[in-house]
Every structure is written in structure tokens, then in C-alpha cells.
Design an enzyme around this catalytic site. Structure first.
Site, PDB file in Angstrom:
ATOM      1  N   ASP A 365     -23.036  -1.585  -7.542  1.00 38.32           N
ATOM      2  CA  ASP A 365     -21.636  -2.442  -7.287  1.00 38.32           C
ATOM      3  C   ASP A 365     -20.858  -1.649  -6.553  1.00 38.32           C
ATOM      4  OD1 ASP A 365     -19.875  -4.099  -8.116  1.00 38.32           O
ATOM      5  OD2 ASP A 365     -19.166  -3.188  -9.763  1.00 38.32           O
ATOM      6  N   GLU A 368     -18.826  -2.263  -0.977  1.00 37.62           N
ATOM      7  CA  GLU A 368     -18.286  -2.679   0.269  1.00 37.62           C
ATOM      8  C   GLU A 368     -17.868  -1.891   1.111  1.00 37.62           C
ATOM      9  OE1 GLU A 368     -17.512  -3.860  -2.918  1.00 37.62           O
ATOM     10  OE2 GLU A 368     -19.005  -5.568  -2.858  1.00 37.62           O
ATOM     11  N   ASP A 453     -17.860 -11.457  -8.581  1.00 37.65           N
ATOM     12  CA  ASP A 453     -16.842 -11.963  -9.741  1.00 37.65           C
ATOM     13  C   ASP A 453     -16.557 -13.371  -9.776  1.00 37.65           C
ATOM     14  OD1 ASP A 453     -17.479  -9.261 -10.483  1.00 37.65           O
ATOM     15  OD2 ASP A 453     -15.411  -8.641  -9.989  1.00 37.65           O
TER      16      ASP A 453
HETATM   17  O1  MIG Z   1     -13.851  -3.061 -10.721  1.00 36.62           O
HETATM   18  O2  MIG Z   1     -18.367  -2.370 -13.405  1.00 36.62           O
HETATM   19  O3  MIG Z   1     -18.639  -7.229  -9.932  1.00 36.62           O
HETATM   20  O4  MIG Z   1     -19.933  -7.329 -12.297  1.00 36.62           O
HETATM   21  O5  MIG Z   1     -18.937  -5.632 -14.449  1.00 36.62           O
HETATM   22  C1  MIG Z   1     -14.774  -3.960 -11.508  1.00 36.62           C
HETATM   23  C2  MIG Z   1     -17.389  -3.404 -13.687  1.00 36.62           C
HETATM   24  C3  MIG Z   1     -16.395  -3.276 -11.357  1.00 36.62           C
HETATM   25  C4  MIG Z   1     -17.161  -5.343 -10.629  1.00 36.62           C
HETATM   26  C5  MIG Z   1     -18.420  -6.163 -10.773  1.00 36.62           C
HETATM   27  C6  MIG Z   1     -18.750  -6.617 -12.181  1.00 36.62           C
HETATM   28  C7  MIG Z   1     -18.870  -5.218 -13.209  1.00 36.62           C
HETATM   29  C8  MIG Z   1     -17.440  -4.676 -13.033  1.00 36.62           C
HETATM   30  N1  MIG Z   1     -17.254  -4.279 -11.539  1.00 36.62           N
END
Ligand code: MIG
Length: 733
Positions: A365, A368, A453
Site C-alpha cells: 500500500d 505511489e 479507496d
Molecule cells: O492512509 O492502511 O488504500 O486500503 O486500509 C491510509 C490503511 C492507508 C490506504 C489503503 C487502504 C488501507 C489504509 N491505507
């Protein structure tokens, strides 16, 4: 001086914005004075032209997307197909343009918040953590510079292989012109594929950039996630609920709170005291665990990962040569520079922490990469790639140091590549499962994707269909969105409807945000639970078919969820449908994506279509009004297909021995089935079976197109009409 009121300011701002827009940069003179090489060759029987360009003093950068270097031949003329023109307009800006005829459609281009046709808008390609997927959303998490342009039934593919920021204007001003601005001071390669059929273009593109290998069978089951299941007791309880209620599920996904202060490669001693044996305990209940891993490495001189990153010089640097820091979940962090192969192998090796503890898969996650402080990485007005010393940080490419924006779009893909390669080394001969949020062209070689999201909104259920189809046309077949939506409270009706579509997402996961209404299948009471349970069971029944579709992807690059036009390119109406899709060739899905609706119109291409749930076939070549009561599947099977359907199982642990019913649709039908061990890489050496079934004159025959796998014994049945009878597989030889 006249004082400005708040209202004046609003108008001034609006006017300035308009002015800025009108001042859109017009490509001036061509200043290019470097090397440009025009090549050609055939890929998947389609002509492909490649243009390799390097400005003076530079070389063409190594591609992290394109597979192997193969033989190219010089193109006799310097003319690109599709009348594409190009020039260098500024030291850090390249301009491309080509005409788009009135009837041309534009598809693919990675992850856009858009219907299937992405024409008529300006698309910035810069990986972005965008939480608001409204119609204003531009860049999202993935940036894939591959566009398909289709006119009539002929398609071209355009792939601009550069990880630098790009802007694709697809006739946004309605002047019949597409313009690409590439903001880069480096070289790049442009590929033009075609003309050919849509499916052939994707075949060639995925031959160039790679395909998804066979996923582990468990990853195709239902995955249950939540930000976050806070402790090990909750995780065990959730697993227990699935088994107690007999709702099939394969995987529990752990979000960031399993970690100690959000340090990757650690687990919290307070909340997960038995993290070391958690996977084993869940394994006894036939569950796998996937854990999240973010790129940010906490700045703490006592944290071994941080110490190594600093000592071995593996992090991204500021232009002054310091380690670049930004805040994310763990607090102030440094960020691995995945452009460097040393960083990738170091990161991969650290996954021993998870592998040793039996964690089955890794979820990448925030790659980017996303930061809490630095929200905007692009300058307010982007006309040129900023000088490297004006960028937030630099990275070390195989060709030398460059500003981050030159390679930003690589970051997520190279992170999941490091993860994928690490897992393969640590667990040889085992299929790795990696899930990623960010990605570039070729990400399919390393990971499955979800689309970030989304909200618990009906419009986001609706948009998931064209968005996943465009991911597939962009080479990434293993995709899904959070079932039920990530942000916001999902209603009971929306959750059921979302499952009706979601069971067809190649990547099938229920996930929701902290603080929102719980979204597990039983969270809405008995009636809803019963409906969802049946839908998840349908997913498991379809697994033999879905698994076989992954095989097809490996052979031809075909995505699993595909537009109707994929198989019916001559049918003009098929091109219009993007709230319907084909799951493989044989299943058409036309789900309800609006509140309080139980009927909808759906288009059926020529032929006859049998409701998956049973009933009279519909005549194709026309629109039908179909009834879809809540909790039923709006799926229709093509006449002439044989679907291999499994008996319901609680997890794919029982897949290999689950009885399979060869379900025949029509008087003459054919189908295939792939069998292998579902977890090793041995299929690559021929350890698999490819079975062909044919139904004719009331009899079913089977034939091995390939026989290389000693399948554990399982029962087969034949279902023709309403009769189910045992069926003995017969070997052809
Ligand atoms: O700042 O890890 O898209 O699926 O639950 C949010 C917490 C960070 C974004 C992800 C989401 C995840 C969440 N993350």
C-alpha cells in the site's frame, strides 16, 4: 485601493484558472537534436513499430516494463502509424499528437475514474493517492501509458514507455486531436501496435510487457479485510465466524495495526503476542494470512531496517545528498529507492520475517509513494519537467541520478517487483501472491491490484465495471475493488448488490475503513447474511472456470473481465455496454448497480443466453428487460458452452477433490478445464492437464489436450438439462 471582498476573490480565482487553462502551452519549435531510431517487427502477428529516442548526451533508459530484448528491424521510413507526430519542445517537454476520427474510441490507459471510453478528457499520468474518486478525479494510484484506439472493429495500441509524468489530452477540446505531453529530460520509447483486433492488440501488448502467471488457488477465494482487525483475538474470531456460519472464505488480510508502531517487518507484542504462530493456527482452520507492507521505513537509529537503509545507501536522497524524509504512518520515514537493484534484493530478503511465520501473501500500500506532508508532488502549472535540484528527491536509475518525477510512476511497480522476487527466493517453487495499489505498465508480472479507496456509493459499484475492464485492457487481469466500498457506511442493499458483481472480480475482497460500519457478510442480520453466503458460494462454484480463465490469460493476455466487444467486435451495440461485462467468453454479467432497482435492460449479443441460476434462455442480438431480485446473480451463459462448476467448499483447501459438474448449455457445446496443483510453479514444466469437453448428440466426451498432472481423484458429473449423472473421464490415448 479598493478592498476585495471574499466574493471578489472567488471570482478572481475562477477567472485566473480560466486564463491559465486558455494559456495551454502550444508546442513551439522542435529543438530535438539527439538520436531517434525507428524499428519494426511483428508481435502476435501484428505489426509493431518502435521509436527509441534519446536527447543529446543521454541514452534510452532501461525499460522496467518491457520483457526481453528481441530482434527488431529498421523501419525504412520515418513515418509512424496513426499519423503520430512528435517533437521535443523544451529541454524537459515532448509533444506528440495524432488525429482521432469522430468514431474512434479510446480505452485502457490504466486506472481512470471513467467509463470504458476515456476519450473527451485530459488524463494526467502521475501515480497519486487519491481518496476522492469523483468525476473531478484525474490521476489515481496507477499510471499506465498504454492506450487503445479503436475505429470500427480495428484497433491500435500506443505505449509510451516512460515513467515520467505525462498528460494525455484525448480530444478534450473536441477538435479531433489527441495530444500527449511527456515531461521528461530523458529518453523514451514509443510502441505502436496494430492495426488488428482488440484482442490481438492486448495479446501483443502483454507479450511485450508480460503477463500474470498462474495465481495460487487460495488467492482466488474470498478475502476478508478491515482497517484494522486490531488484535489476534479479533482475527481468530472473524475466522471462526466464517467457519461457524459456513460462509466460504480463504484469507484474512491484516492492515497496518498488526505492526509495532507501523514498522514494517515487525509485529506488535501487545496486540499480536502470538504473531509467530498465528498463521499456523489459522491454517488449521484452512485460512491464509496476507499482511500489509508499506514502503516508509521509520527513522529510528535503533531499527535494523532503517540502519541498513542508511548504511547501505538504499534510500531516496534530497538533491543535497541527504536521505529524503517524509511523514507517513510510522512518523518520519525514509523511502527505499527501488530503482536500485541492491535496494530491491535487500527489501526482498527482509520478507523472511513474514515467510518464516507462514504469512501467505503481501499487500503493498502507499507505494505511489504517498506522504502525509507533501501532498502535491507536481508543480501547480506543469509545462516542463522541473530541474532535478528543484524536485523533492532524486533516485538512482541504471543510467544515473534523476529527479523523482522522472521515475515516479515506476515506484509502486518496482516495490512489488522487489516483494515478488523476494518471496520467490525465500519460498522457491511456490506461487507468490502480492497485491499492490500503485503500478506502471508491466505490473502484472508481479502483482494483483485493487483500485484503492472507493466509497460505499452506488456510483462506485457502477464504475468498478469499466474501471476493472480498462485495467484488463491495460494488461492487468488480476484486479478488483473493495467489495462494499472502503469509505463510508455501506447499506445492506448495496452490500448484497456489490457481492452480486464482486463474485466476478478476479480479485475478490471485502474491505472497509476504520470507523465505518462493519461490513463482514453477517454484519447486517440473518436475511442479508443468507443472501451473501449464497453469492460467495457461487464464486466458489465458479472457481474451475475462473482458474481456467487465468490459464487463458497466460496464453493470450486476455483479461478475465472483458468488454462485450472483445468477442463481438462487429456488433456496434456491444461497444456501447460498459455496465455489463463478459467473464471469459462464456458468461455475460449485467448486474444491478442502482438502489431500489430489481429490473434493468441488458444487451445480449447474437446467440442464446442461459440464466446461470436456471430458467429459459434468452434470444441474443437484442436488448432484454431482465429481472434481478436482490441476492440473485444476473449472469447468463452462452449457448454452446460447457461450464465446469465445483461443489461448494468452505475454502480452496478442498478445491482439488471437490466434485466438478460439467454443465452443458445447448444441444452442442464445448468447454475446457485446467488442472494442476494450484500452488507450485511446476505447471511451467508441463505438470498440468488441459481437458477438453465436447457435448454432441446427447453424449459428453473428454479429451486431454495436455496430460501432465496426476490429479487427486475427484468425481465428475455431467449436467445436461436438469439431469445430473456421474461422468467418467476417458483418456484419449
Ligand atoms: O492512509 O492502511 O488504500 O486500503 O486500509 C491510509 C490503511 C492507508 C490506504 C489503503 C487502504 C488501507 C489504509 N491505507
Amino acid at each position: 485601493m479598493v478592498e476585495q471582498t471574499a466574493e471578489d476573490l472567488v471570482w478572481t480565482e475562477a477567472r485566473n484558472k480560466e486564463l491559465l487553462k486558455r494559456q495551454r502551452r502550444v508546442a513551439g519549435e522542435n529543438i530535438f537534436a539527439g538520436r531517434a531510431i525507428y524499428d519494426q517487427r511483428a508481435i502476435a502477428d501484428l505489426p509493431v513499430v518502435r521509436l527509441s529516442v534519446a536527447p543529446e548526451g543521454e541514452v534510452v533508459p532501461q525499460s522496467f516494463a518491457v520483457l526481453e530484448e528481441c530482434q527488431w528491424n529498421a523501419l525504412p521510413s520515418k513515418k509512424l502509424p496513426m499519423n503520430i507526430t512528435w517533437q521535443q519542445s523544451l529541454p524537459g517537454t515532448w509533444d506528440f499528437s495524432f488525429p482521432l476520427s469522430a468514431d474512434a474510441r479510446c480505452m485502457a490507459l490504466g486506472e481512470r475514474f471513467s467509463g470504458l471510453d476515456v476519450r473527451g478528457a485530459v488524463h494526467t499520468l502521475c501515480t497519486t493517492d487519491e481518496t476522492k474518486h469523483t468525476e473531478f478525479a484525474d490521476s489515481l494510484y496507477k499510471a499506465i501509458p498504454f492506450l487503445i484506439v479503436t475505429e470500427g472493429s480495428e484497433s491500435y495500441g500506443i505505449f509510451l514507455d516512460s515513467a515520467a509524468v505525462q498528460r494525455w489530452d484525448l480530444d478534450a477540446e473536441l477538435d479531433g486531436t489527441a495530444r500527449i505531453e511527456l515531461f521528461s529530460r530523458r529518453g523514451w520509447q514509443l510502441y505502436v501496435i496494430g492495426p488488428g483486433k482488440l484482442s490481438d492488440v492486448v495479446n501483443a501488448y502483454t507479450q511485450l510487457t508480460g503477463r500474470h502467471s498462474m495465481p495460487p488457488m487460495w488467492s482466488l477465494g474470498h478475502q476478508q479485510c478491515r482497517w484494522s482487525y486490531p488484535d489476534q483475538k479479533t482475527v481468530m474470531d472473524i475466522a471462526g465466524e466464517f467457519r461457524k456460519r459456513k460462509i466460504p472464505c480463504d484469507t484474512i488480510v491484516l492492515d497496518i495495526d498488526y505492526m509495532d508502531e507501523y514498522r514494517v517487518f515487525t509485529a506488535s507484542k501487545e496486540r499480536f503476542p502470538e504473531f509467530d504462530t498465528l498463521a499456523q493456527k489459522l491454517d488449521a482452520q484452512d485460512f491464509k494470512i496476507v499482511t500489509i507492507v508499506d514502503p516508509g521505513v521509520k527513522r529510528d537509529p535503533k531499527y535494523p531496517l532503517y540502519k541498513e537503509a542508511v548504511a547501505e545507501n538504499l534510500a531516496c536522497k534530497t538533491p543535497d545528498g541527504e536521505d529524503f524524509t517524509e511523514e507517513v504512518w510510522p512518523g518520519v520515514c525514509v523511502f527505499p529507492d527501488f530503482e536500485k537493484s541492491a535496494t530491491r534484493s535487500w527489501w526482498g530478503r527482509w520478507h523472511e520475517f513474514y515467510v518464516k511465520r507462514g504469512i501467505a501473501g503481501i499487500w503493498n500500500d502507499m507505494n505511489e509513494p504517498a506522504f502525509f506532508g507533501l501532498k502535491r508532488v507536481l508543480p501547480e502549472v506543469l509545462t516542463e519537467m522541473p530541474a532535478y535540484e528543484d524536485q523533492p528527491f532524486t533516485q538512482e536509475t541504471p543510467e544515473g541520478t534523476v529527479g523523482h518525477l522522472e521515475v515516479r510512476n515506476h515506484y509502486g511497480m518496482l516495490m512489488c517487483r522487489a516483494t515478488h522476487e523476494g518471496l520467490n527466493q525465500l519460498r522457491p517453487n511456490t506461487r507468490a501472491f502480492v497485491l499492490t495499489r500503485s503500478g506502471y505498465a508491466g505490473t502484472q508480472k508481479y502483482a494483483a491490484v485493487w483500485l484503492g479507496d472507493n466509497n460505499s456509493w452506488w456510483s462506485h459499484l457502477r464504475m468498478s465495471i469499466p474501471m476493472i475492464m480498462n485495467m484488463g485492457l491495460s494488461g492487468i487481469p488480476f484486479a478488483g475493488v473493495d467489495v462494499g466500498g472502503f469509505t463510508g457506511d455501506c447499506s445492506a442493499e448495496l452490500l448484497v448488490r456489490w457481492y452480486e458483481t464482486g463474485i466476478f472480480y478476479p480479485f475478490f475482497r471485502n474491505h472497509c475503513r476504520m470507523g465505518d460500519r462493519p461490513q463482514e457478510p453477517w454484519a447486517y442480520g440473518e436475511k442479508v447474511e443468507k443472501l451473501i453466503k449464497r453469492l460467495i458460494e457461487t464464486r466458489y462454484r465458479l472457481l474451475p472456470y475462473i482458474y481456467t480463465l487465468f490459464w487463458e490469460h497466460g496464453q493470450t493476455g486476455a483479461p478475465l473481465m472483458r468488454p462485450l466487444s472483445w468477442h463481438y467486435p462487429e456488433d456496434e451495440l456491444a461497444w456501447e455496454c460498459d455496465d455489463q461485462f463478459l467473464m471469459g467468453r462464456d458468461i455475460l454479467v449485467a448486474p444491478i448497480v442502482e438502489r431500489e432497482k430489481t429490473r434493468r435492460t441488458a444487451y445480449f449479443p447474437k446467440g442464446r443466453w442461459y440464466p446461470l441460476e436456471g430458467g429459459e434462455p434468452l434470444e441474443g442480438g437484442r436488448v432484454h428487460l431482465i429481472k434481478v431480485p436482490l441476492g440473485t446473480v444476473a449472469a447468463y451463459v452462452r449457448e454452446g458452452a460447457i461450464l465446469p462448476l465445483a461443489d461448494v467448499m468452505q475454502s480452496t483447501r478442498n478445491y482439488a477433490t471437490a466434485p466438478v459438474t460439467l454443465t452443458v448449455y445447448g444441444a452442442e457445446a464445448r468447454g475446457t478445464l485446467i488442472e494442476d496443483d494450484g500452488r507450485s510453479l511446476e505447471y511451467g514444466q508441463g505438470t498440468y492437464n488441459e481437458l477438453m469437453f465436447e457435448y454432441k448428440n446427447g453424449a459428453l466426451t473428454s479429451r486431454y489436450l495436455h496430460e501432465g498432472f496426476a490429479a487427486p481423484p475427484r468425481q465428475f458429473f455431467l449436467m445436461a438439462g436438469s439431469r445430473r449423472t456421474p461422468f467418467l473421464l476417458r483418456n484419449s490415448s
